[in-house]
Scaffold this motif. Structure first.
Motif, PDB file in Angstrom:
ATOM      1  N   ASP A  40      56.772  -9.234   6.116  1.00 13.73           N
ATOM      2  CA  ASP A  40      56.213  -7.967   6.606  1.00 13.73           C
ATOM      3  C   ASP A  40      57.261  -6.861   6.479  1.00 13.73           C
ATOM      4  O   ASP A  40      56.956  -5.751   6.051  1.00 13.73           O
ATOM      5  CB  ASP A  40      55.760  -8.078   8.061  1.00 13.73           C
ATOM      6  N   ALA A  41      58.491  -7.177   6.839  1.00 13.94           N
ATOM      7  CA  ALA A  41      59.582  -6.199   6.713  1.00 13.94           C
ATOM      8  C   ALA A  41      59.811  -5.851   5.241  1.00 13.94           C
ATOM      9  O   ALA A  41      60.061  -4.683   4.903  1.00 13.94           O
ATOM     10  CB  ALA A  41      60.866  -6.740   7.338  1.00 13.94           C
ATOM     11  N   PHE A  42      59.714  -6.845   4.379  1.00 18.22           N
ATOM     12  CA  PHE A  42      59.857  -6.587   2.948  1.00 18.22           C
ATOM     13  C   PHE A  42      58.735  -5.654   2.471  1.00 18.22           C
ATOM     14  O   PHE A  42      58.982  -4.721   1.705  1.00 18.22           O
ATOM     15  CB  PHE A  42      59.848  -7.897   2.154  1.00 18.22           C
ATOM     16  N   ALA A  43      57.515  -5.888   2.932  1.00 18.98           N
ATOM     17  CA  ALA A  43      56.382  -5.026   2.560  1.00 18.98           C
ATOM     18  C   ALA A  43      56.607  -3.593   3.051  1.00 18.98           C
ATOM     19  O   ALA A  43      56.247  -2.638   2.349  1.00 18.98           O
ATOM     20  CB  ALA A  43      55.075  -5.592   3.103  1.00 18.98           C
ATOM     21  N   ARG A  44      57.213  -3.423   4.220  1.00 15.17           N
ATOM     22  CA  ARG A  44      57.554  -2.067   4.708  1.00 15.17           C
ATOM     23  C   ARG A  44      58.542  -1.408   3.752  1.00 15.17           C
ATOM     24  O   ARG A  44      58.439  -0.220   3.448  1.00 15.17           O
ATOM     25  CB  ARG A  44      58.134  -2.119   6.122  1.00 15.17           C
ATOM     26  N   ARG A  45      59.497  -2.177   3.304  1.00 14.85           N
ATOM     27  CA  ARG A  45      60.471  -1.643   2.339  1.00 14.85           C
ATOM     28  C   ARG A  45      59.785  -1.254   1.032  1.00 14.85           C
ATOM     29  O   ARG A  45      60.094  -0.221   0.442  1.00 14.85           O
ATOM     30  CB  ARG A  45      61.561  -2.676   2.079  1.00 14.85           C
ATOM     31  N   VAL A  46      58.836  -2.058   0.579  1.00  7.78           N
ATOM     32  CA  VAL A  46      58.061  -1.735  -0.624  1.00  7.78           C
ATOM     33  C   VAL A  46      57.348  -0.397  -0.417  1.00  7.78           C
ATOM     34  O   VAL A  46      57.336   0.453  -1.306  1.00  7.78           O
ATOM     35  CB  VAL A  46      57.058  -2.862  -0.970  1.00  7.78           C
ATOM     36  N   ALA A  47      56.782  -0.198   0.775  1.00  8.27           N
ATOM     37  CA  ALA A  47      56.089   1.061   1.082  1.00  8.27           C
ATOM     38  C   ALA A  47      57.036   2.247   0.986  1.00  8.27           C
ATOM     39  O   ALA A  47      56.673   3.303   0.457  1.00  8.27           O
ATOM     40  CB  ALA A  47      55.471   0.994   2.472  1.00  8.27           C
ATOM     41  N   GLU A  48      58.249   2.071   1.469  1.00  8.12           N
ATOM     42  CA  GLU A  48      59.233   3.157   1.403  1.00  8.12           C
ATOM     43  C   GLU A  48      59.619   3.466  -0.045  1.00  8.12           C
ATOM     44  O   GLU A  48      59.670   4.626  -0.447  1.00  8.12           O
ATOM     45  CB  GLU A  48      60.481   2.781   2.201  1.00  8.12           C
ATOM     46  N   VAL A  49      59.882   2.420  -0.810  1.00  9.97           N
ATOM     47  CA  VAL A  49      60.317   2.609  -2.197  1.00  9.97           C
ATOM     48  C   VAL A  49      59.206   3.232  -3.042  1.00  9.97           C
ATOM     49  O   VAL A  49      59.452   4.149  -3.821  1.00  9.97           O
ATOM     50  CB  VAL A  49      60.794   1.273  -2.815  1.00  9.97           C
ATOM     51  N   LEU A  50      57.982   2.740  -2.874  1.00 13.72           N
ATOM     52  CA  LEU A  50      56.868   3.213  -3.699  1.00 13.72           C
ATOM     53  C   LEU A  50      56.152   4.421  -3.108  1.00 13.72           C
ATOM     54  O   LEU A  50      55.303   5.012  -3.772  1.00 13.72           O
ATOM     55  CB  LEU A  50      55.843   2.093  -3.906  1.00 13.72           C
ATOM     56  N   ALA A  51      56.481   4.771  -1.860  1.00 17.38           N
ATOM     57  CA  ALA A  51      55.761   5.834  -1.146  1.00 17.38           C
ATOM     58  C   ALA A  51      54.260   5.553  -1.169  1.00 17.38           C
ATOM     59  O   ALA A  51      53.444   6.430  -1.439  1.00 17.38           O
ATOM     60  CB  ALA A  51      56.086   7.204  -1.731  1.00 17.38           C
TER      61      ALA A  51
END
Length: 181
Positions: A40-51
């Motif tokens: 889930d934390a990794f998915a949050r990071r994906v959201a930040e990187v990809l906006a």
């Protein structure tokens, strides 16, 4: 390769001949059955990187998809997407897994194969970006992906970013496996 049913109709989800081997590998790794706070934390990071307002770490089983890592931005437009569990014929990740390569859809409605997908009408997804998560044995376990309810240009930067994130996830999964050995 395009696959058709015996009736001659285009299959919306491609035939997945590697599903049984993938299911075995996912069980070995303990993935695809429960939510995972680290993913889930990794998915949050994906959201930040990809906006991107919706992101996930998705593992594709024989009968369903499971988002072990999932993020839905608090300010994201209302949508039924994503859910932890999706049928195998919903969404775009199964295409990434079978094709074994990234998929970029600026507007899913521009493609007949993707426009008729249930997540378009049911969830409002209009754009998608996903990359395969391929382990050291060459098994494509699933995807790292992002989606939006509006058409958007992911660009070469978005494509490169999602591929890099998928590689990072593979490293994380291998480190977990090595610690258990």
């Amino acid at each position: 390769m395009t696959y058709y049913e015996s009736t001659g109709h285009l299959l919306l989800t491609p035939v997945d001949r590697e599903a049984p081997a993938r299911a075995v590998r996912l069980r070995e790794l303990g993935l695809g059955e429960r939510a995972d706070p680290e993913l889930d934390a990794f998915a949050r990071r994906v959201a930040e990187v990809l906006a991107a307002p919706y992101t996930g770490v998705n593992f594709i089983g024989e009968e369903r998809q499971f988002f072990a890592g999932l993020h839905h931005a608090p300010d994201a437009p209302p949508s039924g997407y994503p859910a932890r569990v999706l049928a195998r014929d919903h969404g775009y990740c199964p295409h990434v897994v079978v094709r074994r390569r990234a998929l970029v859809l600026q507007d899913v409605r521009d493609f007949a194969r993707f426009a008729g997908n249930a997540v378009v009408d049911g969830s409002g997804v209009r754009s998608y970006l996903g990359a395969p998560v391929t382990d050291r044995r060459g098994v494509v376990l699933g995807t790292v992906c992002g989606a939006d309810v509006v058409p958007r240009r992911w660009g070469t930067e978005g494509l490169a970013a999602v591929k890099e994130l998928a590689a990072e996830l593979v490293d994380l999964l291998h480190a977990r496996e090595d610690r258990r050995s």
